[in-house]
Design a protein around this motif. Structure first.
Motif, PDB file in Angstrom:
ATOM      1  N   ILE A 146      16.804   0.846   7.473  1.00  0.00           N
ATOM      2  CA  ILE A 146      17.678  -0.099   8.160  1.00  0.00           C
ATOM      3  C   ILE A 146      18.266   0.586   9.382  1.00  0.00           C
ATOM      4  CG2 ILE A 146      19.573   0.504   6.572  1.00  0.00           C
ATOM      5  CD1 ILE A 146      20.639  -2.383   7.052  1.00  0.00           C
ATOM      6  N   SER A 147      18.106  -0.051  10.543  1.00  0.00           N
ATOM      7  CA  SER A 147      18.546   0.579  11.788  1.00  0.00           C
ATOM      8  C   SER A 147      18.659  -0.484  12.873  1.00  0.00           C
ATOM      9  CB  SER A 147      17.536   1.658  12.204  1.00  0.00           C
ATOM     10  OG  SER A 147      18.000   2.385  13.326  1.00  0.00           O
ATOM     11  N   PHE A 148      18.778  -0.002  14.090  1.00  0.00           N
ATOM     12  CA  PHE A 148      18.708  -0.862  15.262  1.00  0.00           C
ATOM     13  C   PHE A 148      17.314  -0.744  15.857  1.00  0.00           C
ATOM     14  CE2 PHE A 148      23.149   0.253  14.725  1.00  0.00           C
ATOM     15  CZ  PHE A 148      23.769  -0.970  14.833  1.00  0.00           C
ATOM     16  N   ASP A 149      16.975  -1.634  16.772  1.00  0.00           N
ATOM     17  CA  ASP A 149      15.698  -1.548  17.465  1.00  0.00           C
ATOM     18  C   ASP A 149      15.824  -0.419  18.485  1.00  0.00           C
ATOM     19  OD1 ASP A 149      13.480  -1.792  19.094  1.00  0.00           O
ATOM     20  OD2 ASP A 149      13.480  -3.977  19.051  1.00  0.00           O
ATOM     21  N   ALA A 290      25.293  -4.838   6.175  1.00  0.00           N
ATOM     22  CA  ALA A 290      23.966  -5.194   5.659  1.00  0.00           C
ATOM     23  C   ALA A 290      23.438  -4.099   4.738  1.00  0.00           C
ATOM     24  CB  ALA A 290      22.999  -5.432   6.814  1.00  0.00           C
ATOM     25  N   ALA A 291      23.651  -2.840   5.117  1.00  0.00           N
ATOM     26  CA  ALA A 291      23.190  -1.718   4.287  1.00  0.00           C
ATOM     27  C   ALA A 291      23.872  -1.729   2.929  1.00  0.00           C
ATOM     28  CB  ALA A 291      23.465  -0.395   5.004  1.00  0.00           C
ATOM     29  N   ALA A 292      25.168  -2.044   2.922  1.00  0.00           N
ATOM     30  CA  ALA A 292      25.898  -2.123   1.651  1.00  0.00           C
ATOM     31  C   ALA A 292      25.329  -3.227   0.769  1.00  0.00           C
ATOM     32  CB  ALA A 292      27.385  -2.355   1.931  1.00  0.00           C
ATOM     33  N   GLU A 293      25.007  -4.352   1.383  1.00  0.00           N
ATOM     34  CA  GLU A 293      24.450  -5.476   0.623  1.00  0.00           C
ATOM     35  C   GLU A 293      23.087  -5.121   0.035  1.00  0.00           C
ATOM     36  OE1 GLU A 293      24.594  -8.524   3.580  1.00  0.00           O
ATOM     37  OE2 GLU A 293      26.786  -8.458   3.688  1.00  0.00           O
ATOM     38  N   PHE A 294      22.252  -4.468   0.843  1.00  0.00           N
ATOM     39  CA  PHE A 294      20.934  -4.058   0.347  1.00  0.00           C
ATOM     40  C   PHE A 294      21.074  -2.969  -0.726  1.00  0.00           C
ATOM     41  CE2 PHE A 294      19.165  -5.674   4.518  1.00  0.00           C
ATOM     42  CZ  PHE A 294      18.366  -6.646   3.937  1.00  0.00           C
ATOM     43  N   ALA A 295      22.053  -2.084  -0.554  1.00  0.00           N
ATOM     44  CA  ALA A 295      22.257  -1.006  -1.531  1.00  0.00           C
ATOM     45  C   ALA A 295      22.574  -1.581  -2.910  1.00  0.00           C
ATOM     46  CB  ALA A 295      23.383  -0.080  -1.067  1.00  0.00           C
ATOM     47  N   LEU A 296      23.455  -2.558  -2.952  1.00  0.00           N
ATOM     48  CA  LEU A 296      23.791  -3.181  -4.231  1.00  0.00           C
ATOM     49  C   LEU A 296      22.601  -3.957  -4.795  1.00  0.00           C
ATOM     50  CD1 LEU A 296      27.464  -4.413  -3.646  1.00  0.00           C
ATOM     51  CD2 LEU A 296      26.672  -2.449  -4.984  1.00  0.00           C
ATOM     52  N   TYR A 320      11.475  -2.760   6.816  1.00  0.00           N
ATOM     53  CA  TYR A 320      12.264  -2.384   7.995  1.00  0.00           C
ATOM     54  C   TYR A 320      13.172  -3.532   8.395  1.00  0.00           C
ATOM     55  CZ  TYR A 320      12.980  -1.095  12.982  1.00  0.00           C
ATOM     56  OH  TYR A 320      13.505  -0.803  14.215  1.00  0.00           O
ATOM     57  N   TYR A 321      14.464  -3.302   8.303  1.00  0.00           N
ATOM     58  CA  TYR A 321      15.455  -4.292   8.720  1.00  0.00           C
ATOM     59  C   TYR A 321      16.175  -3.736   9.937  1.00  0.00           C
ATOM     60  CZ  TYR A 321      19.472  -7.473   8.554  1.00  0.00           C
ATOM     61  OH  TYR A 321      20.434  -8.402   8.868  1.00  0.00           O
ATOM     62  N   TYR A 322      16.135  -4.485  11.039  1.00  0.00           N
ATOM     63  CA  TYR A 322      16.767  -3.956  12.246  1.00  0.00           C
ATOM     64  C   TYR A 322      17.649  -5.014  12.916  1.00  0.00           C
ATOM     65  CZ  TYR A 322      13.100  -6.453  14.852  1.00  0.00           C
ATOM     66  OH  TYR A 322      12.266  -7.412  15.351  1.00  0.00           O
TER      67      TYR A 322
END
Length: 356
Positions: A146-149, A290-296, A320-322
């Motif tokens: 998970i990042s930016f473009d 978003a990272a917290a949501e995916f982590a859970l 890949y989520y950006y």
């Protein structure tokens, strides 16, 4: 009248001070790991998060938002934060510690994108899903990147310099370390814009560990070669800060156009003052939440859903989520940075006189 024994009184005071000092010393020796271990003794989800360091201004913000969102979604969950202070050996030890604690999900901001694949494999063998946060971990087959473009980050920097006009068509690149996977992506985007506009990149320097003072030393050692350079692409705003100070000492400030990324407060101040052309604003609140949501999601289900894109890590195509980055200059500082609450208006315009 009762007579107080002064010597006896002094002994009592001395004893009290010794006890107090022992108590305070014991508190000061309590480690972050011990505190979080105590918190993780319940039956709730335990998230492990390994940070490169908090040297760069934005990382503390990412951390705070991530933890806040985890608690917002699941008050019983705990987050064990590890800070490697930029040392890869320390980060490896801390990741091993988190694996041994059998965290439910592991989130990593990698110092060296090429040196953690074995630990990712170890975590996944134990059934611990792994998220590569903001920096891709090479050849690791993580559960999510998970990042930016980051390629777009480089393009936005290049376009800002071209729009600011480059009469000699020469620029310098002062990037971060090659170990950071984002650096090559940003450079790819920047080079594509320079090539399309026939702009020469006179040199590209990589600062080890994102140490801004190394870039400043490079500029000081090459100050005589900068006479025809129109602009400098700085890998982040922290590097831009040191470079502008170095150029000021050489009386070159304002003559060379500067761009950076991260929308650090000082950079935003320079933009409205006119000493920096632009910064790339990356809405870290959206990324961290978003990272917290995916982590859970991964902690509970052991798989990620809702991610359509993939990116190749060298061996594997991983989810890949950006989030798209935003170019910020004088014209959109208020609407992009201030209105979003990223920085306060009074802070950004602190050195700009009020219009009468």
């Amino acid at each position: 009248m009762r007579i107080v024994n002064i010597n006896k009184f002094r002994k009592y005071i001395s004893l009290l001070l010794v006890v107090l000092l022992v108590f305070l010393s014991a508190c000061g020796e309590t480690s972050v790991q011990d505190d979080t271990e105590a918190e993780g003794d319940n039956d709730g989800i335990l998230v492990g998060m390994s940070f490169d360091s908090f040297l760069i201004e934005r990382w503390q913000r990412d951390c705070d938002i991530f933890v806040s969102r985890i608690k917002e979604l699941d008050n019983e969950a705990d987050v064990n934060i590890q800070n490697a202070n930029g040392d890869i050996d320390t980060q490896r030890q801390q990741i091993k510690y988190l694996i041994e604690k059998n965290v439910d999900v592991l989130v990593i901001v990698a110092i060296d994108s090429n040196d953690l694949s074995d630990l990712v494999a170890e975590a996944r063998d134990k059934g611990i899903p792994v998220i590569a946060y903001d920096r891709l971990i090479k050849n690791a087959n993580v559960d999510l990147y998970i990042s930016f473009d980051n390629t777009m980050v480089g393009k936005l920097m290049g376009e800002a310099l071209v729009d600011a006009e480059l009469p000699n068509k020469k620029v310098l690149m002062l990037s971060g370390p090659n170990e950071d996977s984002n650096v090559s992506m940003v450079e790819e985007g920047f080079r594509s814009v320079m090539e399309a506009n026939d702009v020469e990149i006179v040199d590209c320097y990589h600062a080890a560990g994102w140490k801004a003072e190394e870039s400043a030393s490079y500029v000081s050692d090459h100050i005589s070669t900068l006479n025809e350079v129109d602009g400098i692409m700085c890998g982040n705003d922290n590097i831009a800060t040191t470079i502008i100070r170095t150029l000021s000492e050489a009386r070159l400030a304002g003559k060379i156009k500067i761009v950076g990324q991260d929308a650090d407060l000082e950079a935003c101040q320079r933009i409205v003052e006119g000493t920096q052309v632009m910064t790339v604003y990356k809405p870290v609140e959206r990324l961290a939440r978003a990272a917290a949501e995916f982590a859970l999601q991964l902690a509970k289900n052991k798989e990620v859903t809702g991610v359509k894109e993939t990116i190749n890590d060298g061996k594997n195509d991983v989810p890949y989520y950006y989030i798209e980055p935003i170019a910020v200059n004088k014209d959109n500082m208020d609407s992009m940075v201030i209105d979003s609450g990223f920085h306060l208006r009074d802070e950004v315009y602190m050195n700009v006189p009020d219009e009468e």
